[in-house]
Design a protein around this motif. Structure first.
Motif: not given
Length: 170
Positions: A3, A41-44, A90-91, A38, A51, A6, A93
């Motif tokens: 990971v 991990e961030h649920e994207g 993600l970039s 990544t 990014q 971001v 928030p």
């Protein structure tokens, strides 16, 4: 697991057109692994290489019932239908807005081994392809917002605790 941090709004890599991938090697395989790890991990639904600070034309996706990655992607709009749906990034928030996108696109590129990739997708996956390809062109979804939504998003960003003073929010 690999990971990566971001990159957030204000980082210049997010506003710069990414370079074409010309070397299909172990480093590219690691980049794809990093993108997938990544994103998960961030649920994207998707993530583009810029990014995570890598200015190469690669994105990964896990959207709808589709999972994978595309290197040096291009897409063409299929038909005239458009969709309006909520997007986040993600970039950036805490910012979400309705964005107008083509309903169907045809994607072309290659995978991490240089093998051709081509598929047609609709709805949420088409939205993901357009959003992530925008990242590769240095375009953030903020610029796709309706003016009133963008103004509201910029107000939100001005107050974001994660945003550095050098980000230049206007």
């Amino acid at each position: 697991m690999s990971v990566q941090p971001v990159r957030l709004f204000g980082d210049p890599v997010l506003r710069t057109r990414a370079d074409e991938v010309v070397e299909f090697d172990r480093e590219l395989e690691q980049l794809v692994t990093d993108l997938v790890d990544t994103m998960r991990e961030h649920e994207g639904a998707g993530i583009a290489a810029p990014q995570i600070g890598v200015s190469l034309r690669v994105f990964a996706y896990d959207c709808g019932d589709m999972f994978g990655h595309v290197v040096n992607p291009t897409y063409e709009v299929v038909g005239d239908d458009v969709q309006v749906g909520t997007e986040g990034c993600l970039s950036i928030p805490g910012v979400r807005a309705d964005i107008r996108r083509a309903t169907t696109v045809r994607v072309s590129g290659v995978d991490m081994h240089g093998e051709p990739v081509s598929f047609e997708c609709t709805d949420i996956m088409a939205r993901c392809v357009q959003h992530e390809t925008d990242h590769l062109d240095g375009v953030l979804f903020l610029s796709r917002m309706e003016p009133a939504d963008r103004k509201s998003a910029m107000r939100t960003l001005r107050d974001a605790p994660w945003l550095g003073a050098d980000a230049g929010v206007r």
